[in-house]
Design an enzyme around this catalytic site. Structure first.
Site, PDB file in Angstrom:
ATOM      1  N   ASP A   1     -29.640 -23.298  22.836  1.00 37.46           N
ATOM      2  CA  ASP A   1     -31.082 -22.932  22.752  1.00 37.46           C
ATOM      3  C   ASP A   1     -31.772 -23.879  22.007  1.00 37.46           C
ATOM      4  O   ASP A   1     -31.016 -24.937  21.537  1.00 37.46           O
ATOM      5  CB  ASP A   1     -30.955 -21.283  21.991  1.00 37.46           C
ATOM      6  CG  ASP A   1     -32.086 -20.787  22.101  1.00 37.46           C
ATOM      7  OD1 ASP A   1     -33.089 -21.396  22.748  1.00 37.46           O
ATOM      8  OD2 ASP A   1     -32.128 -19.446  21.628  1.00 37.46           O
TER       9      ASP A   1
HETATM   10  C1  BGC Z   1     -35.526 -18.938  22.858  1.00 44.36           C
HETATM   11  C2  BGC Z   1     -34.673 -19.033  24.317  1.00 44.36           C
HETATM   12  C3  BGC Z   1     -35.722 -19.951  25.443  1.00 44.36           C
HETATM   13  C4  BGC Z   1     -36.008 -21.294  25.042  1.00 44.36           C
HETATM   14  C5  BGC Z   1     -36.748 -21.934  25.716  1.00 44.36           C
HETATM   15  C6  BGC Z   1     -35.944 -20.476  22.557  1.00 44.36           C
HETATM   16  O1  BGC Z   1     -36.741 -20.392  21.263  1.00 44.36           O
HETATM   17  O2  BGC Z   1     -34.559 -18.605  22.137  1.00 44.36           O
HETATM   18  O3  BGC Z   1     -34.586 -17.889  24.906  1.00 44.36           O
HETATM   19  O4  BGC Z   1     -34.971 -19.797  26.690  1.00 44.36           O
HETATM   20  O5  BGC Z   1     -36.624 -21.295  23.479  1.00 44.36           O
HETATM   21  O6  BGC Z   1     -38.111 -21.648  25.628  1.00 44.36           O
END
Ligand code: BGC
Length: 769
Positions: free
Chosen positions: A272
């Site tokens: 993530d």
């Molecule tokens: C989130 C993800 C997301 C990623 C990209 C993160 O903060 O937890 O779900 O895909 O950001 O935007």
């Protein structure tokens, strides 16, 4: 130095050397491409290019390929390696709509949230939603959609529940698998996230989720297992949190032993965004791609290889895995995207999904559908400013969303004018204020209204509305979002102003023998018990994307018969939630550990086993028609390798409708304690006309009978009598049948991994007073 040597050196410096001989991705073997890479290039490949942009100093001018995409991967043109683009998210593609762009606008369709989609219990429909989203991903030049999000809804205060499907892993797993199949059918990828146990936002980057091996296997990993095995996603996203001491992205047992060895995952794992702290460990764990990637991380990996802390072979394996992924992408295949997805058709899919997602919770004396209703009095700010979804990376930059006001007007209902004017004036004045911190979507200040207190109405306005209107609708709204959890008092329970509004409006309308409907425009369960007796009907509209208002109007008017059922329990009070005393962890002011003492007793597994009555149970929802369940048959009285279960559903009412049918199994309690029943299958009938029947078939395999026995790391099916319960909900069982398993069986043996790093005392029915 001779002229020729100088030319050669210049050529080398410009990276132009071997133009003919360098192996090319797609033409040559991956292993040869990897062998031709410098260490710096390898490190670049396992790292994204930073958020929102593609800035490759070696490849020329910084370029933004798709504005608003969450990330991108590195390119090396001398080896034929193209960049790829990854964009959020679960309820629609999230890129910047960019109305001033020379390419034209890039609005995306806002579909119902995952929670709402789970309420459809319709995997074919979910697959269609996936196809529609995949079409937008492809035609807007992206390669991977960072979805589905499929963590378990363990506690109603989790800020991201709206992005997740259900409290039950079978529902989450089957819906996620359908979604992945749909998106990937368009030739683009998905990223099943957040693997795993990302069940809270409080301290999400550091929280240590302390979970027993059994609860992990049966609840928190099970949905992912189903999705991986049934849909082959291109990628998986590891989560921010720790599980039993280790960050998921740095956990070999999670990402390699379980995900790849046990489940056979063949794709790529990415972190993530800015997850974890030890990038070398991420490389060893089987987390190939570090997102969104930055210079510091690249330098650390280079140093680690040079200092022998990171084996270059491991880096090579990770690079190979990423190259396999790049080969599949539309950008690598040089797909010429149009910037013109099928927005019209996709809006129809969003509408159909919204219609099936909505749940009728209460309908006394057939208040709905409307009969002889011409004028509707619309109460509640949310009626005029509908909430399409939650906030954070799960937002969608749509062009226009239909509010309930607009939906009813589209369906030709008259709205009580003085009431409407009052709300619209206040809302407009709030929206026109310059609040820089409020984001805009489609030119509208999106969250200002959602977060404003309910508007107080004078008794005169309520009374004059009663006189002219035929029925009242009150909408209650709730928003939640990424980055923080909600509190019981600011989210779960109704505010004084909301309670006041319900009481006053219901009293005034009932005194005039007129009815009141409450519409819930929410992303997850809230308290319903204390006020549900007031209105005549309660309609759970969820957050159903841009077509929400039209879908409600179609259901209220009777054009569409509601067929959604809840995929989570609505508890009577927050204190009833099994994780309420431990969420979001300890110490409560700044949690470090979150102890999952609810174990396997999440959602209905708890309420049913501990005899705690919910306000609305798991799997619940009404229809404008009625259904008969008959002819429940099992393929055999004893279980061998599998068991087929058939049941016939007949529409016994006066209008056409679809029924969600649920199969629960009660297993014999032998060596280990079990919930009184667990969902093992579900199906939705097609649209049945009055008197029409459909026979549904469910298949139970060995795993459906088994529980995870941590002591021997195996799925074990105990010998004895199994009861099959076919229900219209978890508490409305319509037919039962039983079969025997003659001998206790180890159905699958797993690895002894992911044991808790500290003691967690789980609740047990034996401790029940
Ligand atoms: C989130 C993800 C997301 C990623 C990209 C993160 O903060 O937890 O779900 O895909 O950001 O935007």
């Amino acid at each position: 130095m001779k002229k020729l040597d100088l030319a050669l050196i210049l050529c080398l410096l410009a990276g132009q050397v071997f133009p003919q001989s360098a192996p090319q991705l797609g033409k040559d073997k991956i292993k040869d491409v990897v062998a031709a890479m410098t260490l710096e290039e390898k490190v670049s490949i396992v790292m994204g290019m930073g958020r929102n942009s593609w800035k490759n100093p070696k490849e020329g001018k910084p370029t933004v390929i798709v504005p608003g995409a969450a990330g991108s991967t590195y390119s090396i043109s001398r080896l034929g390696i193209t960049p790829t683009i990854l964009a959020d998210g679960p309820a629609g593609l999230r890129i910047i709509a960019n109305p001033d762009n020379a390419d034209g606008t890039r609005y995306c369709t806002a579909f119902p949230t995952a929670t709402a989609m789970a309420s459809t219990w319709n995997t074919d429909l979910e697959e269609n939603v996936g196809k529609a989203m995949g079409n937008e991903v492809l035609e807007y030049g992206c390669d991977v959609l960072l979805a589905p999000a499929m963590n378990i809804q363990r506690n109603p205060l989790n800020g991201r529940n709206f992005e997740y499907f259900s409290e039950d892993p079978v529902v989450a797993g089957k819906m996620a698998a359908a979604f992945v199949r749909g998106v990937q059918s368009q030739g683009v990828g998905t990223s099943v996230k957040h693997f795993a146990a990302n069940n809270q936002e409080t301290n999400r980057h550091s929280i240590n989720e302390v979970i027993s091996q059994r609860a992990l296997r049966e609840i928190y990993l099970r949905g992912f297992e189903i999705a991986i095995k049934e849909s082959n996603p291109w990628t998986v996203m590891s989560s921010y949190n720790r599980i039993n001491g280790f960050h998921t992205a740095e956990n070999y047992d999670l990402l390699t032993t379980i995900l790849r060895r046990e489940w056979g995952f063949k794709g790529m794992v990415m972190t993530d965004w800015t997850s974890g702290t030890d990038w070398v460990n991420q490389m060893y764990a089987g987390n190939e791609m570090i997102m969104p990637g930055d210079k510091k991380q690249a330098e650390e990996l280079l140093k680690a290889v040079r200092e022998d802390r990171l084996d270059e072979k491991v880096l090579d394996e990770n690079v190979s895995c990423i190259l396999e992924y790049i080969l599949k992408t539309p950008r690598f295949k040089d797909y010429h995207y149009s910037n013109k997805p099928n927005l019209k058709e996709n809006a129809l899919v969003a509408l159909q999904a919204a219609e099936e997602a909505m749940v009728l919770l209460k309908n006394d004396q057939n208040t709905l559908p409307f009969r002889k209703v011409k004028e509707v009095a619309l109460f509640g700010k949310t009626s005029y400013h509908f909430i399409t979804g939650g906030t954070g990376s799960g937002e969608v930059n749509y062009n226009h969303a239909v509010s309930l006001q607009e939906g009813l007007e589209n369906a030709k209902y008259k709205l009580t004018a003085p009431l409407k004017n009052q709300y619209v004036n206040i809302i407009d004045s709030v929206l026109s204020k310059k609040i820089d911190s409020v984001k805009t979507v489609g030119g509208k200040r999106k969250f200002a209204i959602d977060r404003m207190n309910e508007i107080n109405l004078s008794d005169e306005l309520i009374n004059s509305s009663v006189k002219t209107s035929d029925i009242a609708i009150i909408t209650l709204g709730r928003t939640t979002g990424e980055g923080s959890d909600r509190k019981e008092n600011d989210y779960f329970v109704l505010s004084d102003a909301e309670q006041d509004m319900i009481r006053k409006v219901c009293n005034a309308y009932h005194a005039a023998k007129k009815k009141v409907v409450v519409v819930l425009n929410i992303g997850g369960p809230i308290e319903t018990e204390s006020w549900k007796n007031y209105p005549d009907a309660i309609f759970l509209a969820w957050q159903t994307g841009q077509e929400g208002g039209n879908a409600i109007a179609e259901i209220l008017s009777g054009k569409v018969n509601p067929s959604g059922k809840t995929a989570q329990t609505f508890p009577v009070k927050y204190a009833d939630v099994p994780s309420s005393s431990t969420f979001p962890g300890e110490p409560s002011e700044n949690p470090i550990n979150s102890f999952y003492n609810d174990g396997i007793y999440v959602g209905y597994r708890y309420y049913d086993s501990f005899n705690v009555k919910p306000s609305y149970e798991f799997g619940y929802g009404l229809s404008y028609t009625t259904f008969k369940y008959s002819d429940l048959k099992l393929s055999s009285p004893t279980f061998n390798d599998k068991m087929d279960v058939t049941v016939t559903i007949t529409n016994t009412g006066k209008v056409a409708g679809k029924e969600v049918v649920q199969l629960y199994l009660s297993a014999p309690q032998d060596k280990i304690e079990k919930p009184v029943q667990e969902l093992k299958g579900f199906a939705k009938t097609s649209l049945l006309k009055p008197n029409e029947s459909q026979t549904l078939t469910f298949t139970l395999d060995g795993r459906a009978l088994a529980s995870y026995w941590s002591g021997i790391s195996a799925w074990v099916a105990d010998a004895g009598k199994y009861e099959v319960k076919i229900g219209a909900s978890s508490r409305d069982i319509k037919a039962t049948a039983s079969f025997n398993l003659d001998k206790s069986t180890v159905v699958e043996k797993e690895h002894y991994v992911l044991y808790p790093d500290r003691y967690v005392k789980e609740i047990s029915v034996k401790d029940k007073k």
